[in-house]
Scaffold this active site. Structure first.
Site, PDB file in Angstrom:
ATOM      1  N   GLU B  46       0.810  -1.360   0.087  1.00  0.00           N
ATOM      2  CA  GLU B  46      -0.168  -0.083   0.014  1.00  0.00           C
ATOM      3  C   GLU B  46       0.799   1.479   0.016  1.00  0.00           C
ATOM      4  O   GLU B  46       0.708   2.132  -0.672  1.00  0.00           O
ATOM      5  CB  GLU B  46      -0.819  -0.056   1.268  1.00  0.00           C
ATOM      6  CG  GLU B  46      -1.794  -1.051   1.400  1.00  0.00           C
ATOM      7  CD  GLU B  46      -2.978  -1.261   0.508  1.00  0.00           C
ATOM      8  OE1 GLU B  46      -2.999  -0.205  -0.673  1.00  0.00           O
ATOM      9  OE2 GLU B  46      -3.606  -2.015   0.250  1.00  0.00           O
ATOM     10  N   ASN B  50       1.395   4.070  -2.997  1.00  0.00           N
ATOM     11  CA  ASN B  50       0.952   5.231  -2.689  1.00  0.00           C
ATOM     12  C   ASN B  50       2.232   6.278  -3.144  1.00  0.00           C
ATOM     13  O   ASN B  50       1.739   7.269  -3.869  1.00  0.00           O
ATOM     14  CB  ASN B  50       0.770   5.635  -1.217  1.00  0.00           C
ATOM     15  CG  ASN B  50      -0.672   5.321  -0.873  1.00  0.00           C
ATOM     16  OD1 ASN B  50      -1.368   4.993  -1.803  1.00  0.00           O
ATOM     17  ND2 ASN B  50      -1.034   5.231   0.473  1.00  0.00           N
ATOM     18  N   ARG B 105      -8.497   3.879  -7.777  1.00  0.00           N
ATOM     19  CA  ARG B 105      -7.991   3.489  -6.134  1.00  0.00           C
ATOM     20  C   ARG B 105      -9.276   3.649  -5.484  1.00  0.00           C
ATOM     21  O   ARG B 105     -10.148   4.389  -5.495  1.00  0.00           O
ATOM     22  CB  ARG B 105      -7.140   4.796  -5.764  1.00  0.00           C
ATOM     23  CG  ARG B 105      -6.080   5.054  -7.212  1.00  0.00           C
ATOM     24  CD  ARG B 105      -5.188   3.881  -7.353  1.00  0.00           C
ATOM     25  NE  ARG B 105      -4.568   3.103  -6.276  1.00  0.00           N
ATOM     26  CZ  ARG B 105      -4.324   1.691  -6.285  1.00  0.00           C
ATOM     27  NH1 ARG B 105      -4.334   1.030  -7.317  1.00  0.00           N
ATOM     28  NH2 ARG B 105      -3.588   1.420  -5.124  1.00  0.00           N
TER      29      ARG B 105
END
Lengths: 120, 146
Positions: B46, B50, B105
């Protein structure tokens, strides 16, 4: 990551995912699955996650995106046999009620006989 | 500190797998359960996604650094980028908040990172980058058996 798409005559699309599903990989599978949804009249989309070793929130985006495409035809989604970690991710994202533990055959048989079993 | 490692790579999405493998291998010395391992793997994935998608807005020349330390049974991992930074961290940490819905997303990244870690810290300066640090205690196998 590898994937396998199987269309059953009675509007069931089964997506088998293998390996690891992340942001990098979702970009590759998305178009294939979307195409199958748009071409067929998919009433039930089954994600078989039994052979998927890893998934992050990109998988949630992928599943939610396809649910949106299925909304036009009132299609249902089933998340089949996820790992414990994936199950948690689905729960956090409000998809916990789509999770089922069964074989593909069981899911197909149930959908032919009694649709109530799948509709929430 | 009992052990540490640093990994630096270009902000290309194919390197997400590399970051996950490096951290899982580093953790192996702690004898984690499969679940502990896959939870840490998810947090790393994650944070690195990002950095690539949001921090560097998919500019593949950016540099992502993953730094991991082990203190006894605890692992601490830092994921750093020198990208655009986060304007409002509180908002970014809200479940379902995303600035890129068109890329599908889900906005669940920070929620998942928080849930899977014991402690999660996000530091960010606009124009300078973002640093995400998480720690996780790995339970000794004996305590799981008894």
């Amino acid at each position: 990551m590898n994937f396998n798409l199987t269309m059953y005559p009675n509007d069931i699309l089964i997506v088998q995912l293998f390996g690891e599903l992340d942001h990098h990989e979702t970009e590759k599978v998305r178009t294939h699955i979307s195409k199958a949804i748009l071409q067929g009249n998919v009433k039930l989309l089954v994600w078989n996650l039994e052979h998927l070793n890893f998934m992050d929130s990109s998988g949630i985006g992928l599943v939610l995106g396809r649910m949106r495409e299925l909304r036009a035809v009132d299609g249902e989604t089933i998340l089949l046999n996820p790992s414990k970690t994936m199950q948690k991710i689905f729960q956090y994202s409000g998809l916990g009620n789509c999770v089922q533990f069964a074989s593909e055959q069981q899911v197909i048989l149930h959908s032919e006989g009694d649709c109530q079993w799948i509709t929430k | 500190m009992d052990n540490e490692m640093t990994l630096t790579f270009l902000a290309r999405s194919e390197n997400e797998g590399l970051a996950r493998i490096a951290v899982t291998s580093f953790m192996a010395q702690l004898d984690p359960t499969i679940e502990e391992l896959s939870e840490c793997k998810t947090i790393v994935s994650e944070a690195v996604s990002n950095a690539i998608i949001h921090g560097y807005a998919n500019n593949p020349n950016g540099i992502v650094t993953v730094y991991a330390v082990r203190y006894g049974a605890e692992i601490s991992v830092t994921i750093k980028d020198e990208g655009c930074g986060i304007e409002n961290i509180e908002e970014a940490r809200e479940p379902l908040f995303t600035t890129k819905p068109e890329l599908e997303r889900s906005g669940m990244g920070f929620t998942i990172m928080e849930s899977f870690s014991d402690f999660l810290q996000v530091e960010s300066v606009i124009g300078q980058g973002t640093i995400v640090t998480f720690t996780k205690q790995i339970m000794p196998i004996q305590t799981l058996v008894t």
